[in-house]
Every structure is written in structure tokens, then in C-alpha cells.
Design an enzyme around this catalytic site. Sequence first.
Site, PDB file in Angstrom:
ATOM      1  N   ALA A 181       0.848  -1.192   0.000  1.00  0.00           N
ATOM      2  CA  ALA A 181       0.000   0.000   0.000  1.00  0.00           C
ATOM      3  C   ALA A 181       0.880   1.236   0.000  1.00  0.00           C
ATOM      4  O   ALA A 181       1.774   1.369   0.831  1.00  0.00           O
ATOM      5  CB  ALA A 181      -0.900   0.000   1.231  1.00  0.00           C
ATOM      6  N   SER A 191       2.042   6.193  -5.029  1.00  0.00           N
ATOM      7  CA  SER A 191       3.168   5.679  -5.818  1.00  0.00           C
ATOM      8  C   SER A 191       3.599   6.546  -6.998  1.00  0.00           C
ATOM      9  O   SER A 191       4.548   6.186  -7.688  1.00  0.00           O
ATOM     10  CB  SER A 191       2.811   4.283  -6.339  1.00  0.00           C
ATOM     11  OG  SER A 191       1.808   4.378  -7.342  1.00  0.00           O
ATOM     12  N   THR A 212      11.389   0.631  -3.395  1.00  0.00           N
ATOM     13  CA  THR A 212      11.735   1.046  -4.751  1.00  0.00           C
ATOM     14  C   THR A 212      13.234   1.340  -4.889  1.00  0.00           C
ATOM     15  O   THR A 212      13.899   1.652  -3.888  1.00  0.00           O
ATOM     16  CB  THR A 212      10.926   2.315  -5.102  1.00  0.00           C
ATOM     17  OG1 THR A 212      11.491   2.955  -6.231  1.00  0.00           O
ATOM     18  CG2 THR A 212      10.930   3.323  -3.963  1.00  0.00           C
ATOM     19  N   ASP A 213      13.722   1.296  -6.113  1.00  0.00           N
ATOM     20  CA  ASP A 213      15.114   1.690  -6.366  1.00  0.00           C
ATOM     21  C   ASP A 213      15.301   3.204  -6.245  1.00  0.00           C
ATOM     22  O   ASP A 213      16.423   3.689  -6.170  1.00  0.00           O
ATOM     23  CB  ASP A 213      15.590   1.205  -7.741  1.00  0.00           C
ATOM     24  CG  ASP A 213      14.771   1.754  -8.912  1.00  0.00           C
ATOM     25  OD1 ASP A 213      13.774   2.461  -8.682  1.00  0.00           O
ATOM     26  OD2 ASP A 213      15.142   1.477 -10.077  1.00  0.00           O
ATOM     27  N   GLU A 214      14.174   3.940  -6.220  1.00  0.00           N
ATOM     28  CA  GLU A 214      14.284   5.404  -6.192  1.00  0.00           C
ATOM     29  C   GLU A 214      14.894   5.909  -4.889  1.00  0.00           C
ATOM     30  O   GLU A 214      15.360   7.041  -4.815  1.00  0.00           O
ATOM     31  CB  GLU A 214      12.917   6.046  -6.450  1.00  0.00           C
ATOM     32  CG  GLU A 214      12.339   5.581  -7.772  1.00  0.00           C
ATOM     33  CD  GLU A 214      11.192   6.423  -8.299  1.00  0.00           C
ATOM     34  OE1 GLU A 214      11.087   7.600  -7.912  1.00  0.00           O
ATOM     35  OE2 GLU A 214      10.413   5.899  -9.103  1.00  0.00           O
ATOM     36  N   TYR A 267       8.112  11.390  -3.078  1.00  0.00           N
ATOM     37  CA  TYR A 267       7.759   9.962  -3.120  1.00  0.00           C
ATOM     38  C   TYR A 267       8.922   9.109  -2.615  1.00  0.00           C
ATOM     39  O   TYR A 267       8.769   8.287  -1.705  1.00  0.00           O
ATOM     40  CB  TYR A 267       7.375   9.544  -4.551  1.00  0.00           C
ATOM     41  CG  TYR A 267       7.379   8.033  -4.759  1.00  0.00           C
ATOM     42  CD1 TYR A 267       6.452   7.216  -4.111  1.00  0.00           C
ATOM     43  CD2 TYR A 267       8.332   7.416  -5.584  1.00  0.00           C
ATOM     44  CE1 TYR A 267       6.457   5.833  -4.279  1.00  0.00           C
ATOM     45  CE2 TYR A 267       8.346   6.035  -5.767  1.00  0.00           C
ATOM     46  CZ  TYR A 267       7.413   5.249  -5.099  1.00  0.00           C
ATOM     47  OH  TYR A 267       7.436   3.880  -5.263  1.00  0.00           O
ATOM     48  N   LYS A 289       9.226   6.766   0.814  1.00  0.00           N
ATOM     49  CA  LYS A 289       9.523   5.324   0.797  1.00  0.00           C
ATOM     50  C   LYS A 289      10.801   5.045   1.600  1.00  0.00           C
ATOM     51  O   LYS A 289      10.893   4.050   2.323  1.00  0.00           O
ATOM     52  CB  LYS A 289       9.680   4.818  -0.645  1.00  0.00           C
ATOM     53  CG  LYS A 289       8.414   4.822  -1.477  1.00  0.00           C
ATOM     54  CD  LYS A 289       7.334   3.865  -0.977  1.00  0.00           C
ATOM     55  CE  LYS A 289       7.680   2.400  -1.157  1.00  0.00           C
ATOM     56  NZ  LYS A 289       6.527   1.531  -0.792  1.00  0.00           N
ATOM     57  N   ASN A 315      11.718  -0.018 -11.907  1.00  0.00           N
ATOM     58  CA  ASN A 315      10.421   0.326 -12.529  1.00  0.00           C
ATOM     59  C   ASN A 315       9.711  -0.912 -13.070  1.00  0.00           C
ATOM     60  O   ASN A 315      10.319  -1.694 -13.803  1.00  0.00           O
ATOM     61  CB  ASN A 315      10.647   1.271 -13.717  1.00  0.00           C
ATOM     62  CG  ASN A 315      10.676   2.711 -13.301  1.00  0.00           C
ATOM     63  OD1 ASN A 315      11.248   3.046 -12.269  1.00  0.00           O
ATOM     64  ND2 ASN A 315      10.058   3.566 -14.082  1.00  0.00           N
ATOM     65  N   LEU A 353       4.334   6.068 -17.300  1.00  0.00           N
ATOM     66  CA  LEU A 353       4.838   6.301 -18.664  1.00  0.00           C
ATOM     67  C   LEU A 353       4.318   5.316 -19.728  1.00  0.00           C
ATOM     68  O   LEU A 353       3.821   5.741 -20.769  1.00  0.00           O
ATOM     69  CB  LEU A 353       6.374   6.301 -18.648  1.00  0.00           C
ATOM     70  CG  LEU A 353       7.048   6.518 -20.007  1.00  0.00           C
ATOM     71  CD1 LEU A 353       6.671   7.863 -20.612  1.00  0.00           C
ATOM     72  CD2 LEU A 353       8.574   6.413 -19.879  1.00  0.00           C
ATOM     73  N   PRO A 407       3.640  12.684 -24.335  1.00  0.00           N
ATOM     74  CA  PRO A 407       4.609  13.572 -23.681  1.00  0.00           C
ATOM     75  C   PRO A 407       5.833  12.827 -23.166  1.00  0.00           C
ATOM     76  O   PRO A 407       5.716  11.755 -22.563  1.00  0.00           O
ATOM     77  CB  PRO A 407       3.802  14.154 -22.516  1.00  0.00           C
ATOM     78  CG  PRO A 407       2.750  13.135 -22.228  1.00  0.00           C
ATOM     79  CD  PRO A 407       2.491  12.357 -23.483  1.00  0.00           C
ATOM     80  N   ARG A 450      15.697   4.432 -16.954  1.00  0.00           N
ATOM     81  CA  ARG A 450      15.071   3.596 -15.933  1.00  0.00           C
ATOM     82  C   ARG A 450      15.393   2.136 -16.243  1.00  0.00           C
ATOM     83  O   ARG A 450      15.644   1.766 -17.391  1.00  0.00           O
ATOM     84  CB  ARG A 450      13.536   3.798 -15.927  1.00  0.00           C
ATOM     85  CG  ARG A 450      13.109   5.241 -15.615  1.00  0.00           C
ATOM     86  CD  ARG A 450      13.454   5.612 -14.187  1.00  0.00           C
ATOM     87  NE  ARG A 450      13.085   6.973 -13.811  1.00  0.00           N
ATOM     88  CZ  ARG A 450      13.899   8.030 -13.811  1.00  0.00           C
ATOM     89  NH1 ARG A 450      15.153   7.901 -14.241  1.00  0.00           N
ATOM     90  NH2 ARG A 450      13.494   9.216 -13.407  1.00  0.00           N
ATOM     91  N   GLY A 504      13.498  18.286 -10.281  1.00  0.00           N
ATOM     92  CA  GLY A 504      14.299  17.304  -9.536  1.00  0.00           C
ATOM     93  C   GLY A 504      14.322  15.924 -10.183  1.00  0.00           C
ATOM     94  O   GLY A 504      14.572  14.926  -9.518  1.00  0.00           O
ATOM     95  N   HIS A 505      14.062  15.879 -11.496  1.00  0.00           N
ATOM     96  CA  HIS A 505      13.940  14.585 -12.186  1.00  0.00           C
ATOM     97  C   HIS A 505      15.248  13.787 -12.124  1.00  0.00           C
ATOM     98  O   HIS A 505      16.270  14.222 -12.670  1.00  0.00           O
ATOM     99  CB  HIS A 505      13.569  14.859 -13.648  1.00  0.00           C
ATOM    100  CG  HIS A 505      12.966  13.678 -14.341  1.00  0.00           C
ATOM    101  ND1 HIS A 505      12.506  13.726 -15.636  1.00  0.00           N
ATOM    102  CD2 HIS A 505      12.738  12.417 -13.917  1.00  0.00           C
ATOM    103  CE1 HIS A 505      12.018  12.558 -15.978  1.00  0.00           C
ATOM    104  NE2 HIS A 505      12.157  11.735 -14.944  1.00  0.00           N
TER     105      HIS A 505
END
Length: 378
Positions: A80, A83, A132-134, A158, A162, A187, A198, A213, A222, A292-293
Site C-alpha cells: 500500500a 506511488s 523502490t530503487d528510487e 515519493y 519510501k 520500474n 509512462l 509527452p 530507468r 528534480g527529475h
Amino acid sequence: MILVTGGAGFIGSSLVRHLLRTLDEPVVNLDKLTYAGNLQNLASVWADRRHVFVHGDIADGALIAGVFAEHQPRAVLNLAAESHVDRSIRDPDSFVQTNVVGTFRLLETAHAYWAALPRERQDRFRFLQVSTDEVYGSLDSAAPPASESSPYAPNSPYAASKAAADHLVRSFHRTYGLPVVTTNCSNNYGPYQFPEKLIPLAIHRALAGEAIPVYGDGGNVRDWLYVDDHCEAIARVLAGGRPGETYNIGATNEVANIALVKLLCGILDEERPRRDGASYAQQITFVTDRPGHDRRYALDAGKIGRELGWTPRESFATGLRKTVRWYLDDQDWVKNVTTGAYRDWIARQYGASADHPQGDHSGRRNGNAALSAHQGRI
Ligand SMILES: NC(=O)c1ccc[n+]([C@@H]2O[C@H](COP(=O)([O-])OP(=O)(O)OC[C@H]3O[C@@H](n4cnc5c(N)ncnc54)[C@H](O)[C@@H]3O)[C@@H](O)[C@H]2O)c1
């Protein structure tokens, strides 16, 4: 009995299907049904008596305690979450609420339940945190992929939420001995993904004849993994992961966003050619970059291979084509999601059902009464 949270979402619903297919064991699926929760994702298991759906919020300690008391799970798989990175930039509050406070409440409740179990059941219990890997942040193009010992450096709200949750999970092991395991996955893509992400977004926009886009120069990289491979990896970690350890899950499959979107357009050109014979790639439009991408994510998933023998089954070429075909074939699902009709899928599918929580997204704190009122097993 296994408790899965977030099981009406993209990965959670795939995991619920996987567990019911591979284990002879009931699954309690607890989900708040935010905009991302879709019971239609669970259509294939809705009639399975081993699947018990509970409408609720992981931050609702009383409700969660009632679920533990009633179902006596041997494991909690926490999926949960809020995301979507873009949403976390606009509304970080809900990310802190669910991903941090919610995970904390779930941990706290799991800990109280676990502490009262007999020793032998304590040893077998697992709290598995799906992350996540983020959390490892952005990698330079020449940097090695992140391993389990890489430092956390989250950049988006996000990723930060996490990361905070992962630290709490770790602390409940180190401080209280709760048998936790954490997985950090790259991802995901595959069927049933909400079309804000995406791949489904690009497919949907392409077919609608709209602009596709792509952020910035499209060079953000990714590491993509097919969702069913992720679920199999989670099941492996549940079965054999060592308490207190973290496991990276990835397919060593780094792709730049623009290359990915062009691949999708190529598959669509073959599977559903445009009427004018032109390529869907003509619809690609570069848009202002996300603040901040992160430039690149990449994971070293060697540990789960070495320790638990997991490797992904799906190649990117086959997985991507399967995914495109699913979105083409399941236009009913796509239509229900894009029109919002998925919100009342159950009512339309089975008629008005008093024991189902349609429309109640409040996550009320009213314990067992709410639990039974919110339990819809069909
Ligand atoms: N999608 C990815 O590529 C990816 C990669 C690595 C890790 N993850 C992690 O995997 C998990 C699932 O991701 P997803 O892509 O399936 O997300 P998703 O947004 O599709 O689904 C999330 C689910 O959680 C539910 N939910 C949200 N808040 C809740 C709350 N407070 N209480 C109970 N349920 C709640 C939603 O209703 C939804 O069904 C998340 O924890 C995410 O961080 C995702």
C-alpha cells in the site's frame, strides 16, 4: 494466511493473483481504494473463496489490529502506497500520510500481534516491505548500479517517503526483533498499470491520437522489470529471505525514456497501424522536465540471484509486446479507468452489494464493526 496491503493496485493485484495461483493459502487483501485501487484488477480472483478483500487504510491501527486478530496472518506484504512521483510533487502530504505514517502504524500493529505469538509462530512470521530503487537517488551515467549497501539519497517526496518507511522497517527489526525483509525494485511495467505512468500513458495517448509527452530531452534512464517477475521475486524473498536483510529486484535492463517510447510506437505501428499509415512516433512531444527529475536508476540485483536463485523470466521485447497487446485487447479496462467507471465496477458487475465498500474511501477508524461491514467476499 497472508496479508497483502495495496492489493487492488497495479503490482498488488498481480501479487494477489500470483499467490493464489502458486500457494494453497488464503490471502487477505487490504486496500484503501484510492484513485489507484481498482477492484476490476482482481476480477479473475474475485470468486476465489481464498481471497478476502478488506476495505481499509494501513494507517487505521484499530482496523488493522482487527484484521490481525481475525485472520492471524503468517506474513504481511506491504505494498500500500501513494506511488506516483508527479503527484508527490503536487501533494506530498498524502505520501507522508500513507507511506510513512501508514507504514509505521502497520509496523506497530504487526509488532504487537507478533509479540503475542508463540515462539514457533514468531520465528516463521515475516513483515515484507515492498520498496523502490528510487530510494538510492540518481546515478551518474558511469556509476555502477546501486547495490543493497549503496547509501539512500532520495530526491522526490515519493522517494523520500519510501526511504523513511524503509528506515522504520529496519528499526523495528534492530530494536524489537520483528522479522522484516525489504525489497527494492526497479520500474515495473505490465497489464493493469494506471495510465498516469509512462508506458500505459504513452499507449493510451498514441491510440487516442494525442501528443505522447516525454519529459526533458528523453534521456532519463530507468531499469525496467515485468510485473510478474517482480511478484515472483517477492514470493521468493518471503519464502527464503533472511530477516533484517534487503534484496534488490531488477532485470539489468536500462532504457532511456525516449528509446522506450519509440519502442512502444514501433510495436503499436505493427499491432494497430495508424489509419494514415504514419508512425505513432510522430505524436512524441518533449515537455518541460519534472522538477528534480532523477537522471538514472540502475540496480545490481545479484544478491537475490545468488541467495534465492531468482532471475527474471520475461525479456523486455516479449514483456513489452505482451503489455501492449493487453492494453489493446482489454479496452474495457482502459475505458473504465479513463472514464472513472472503475469506481463502481463491482456494482455493475454483481449488482448493488450491501457488504461492499463502494464509494467509501474515508478509511474510518471504527475497528471490527467497520471491518465486517467492509469485508466483501464474493
Ligand atoms: N510501480 C513501480 O514501478 C514500483 C517499483 C518499485 C516499487 N514499487 C512499490 O510497490 C508498491 C505498489 O506499487 P504500484 O505501482 O502497484 O502502486 P499503485 O499506485 O498502482 O497501487 C497502490 C495501491 O495502494 C492502495 N493504497 C494507497 N494508500 C493506501 C492506504 N493508506 N491504505 C491501504 N491501501 C492504500 C491504493 O488504493 C492502490 O490499490 C508501492 O509500495 C510502490 O512504492 C512500485
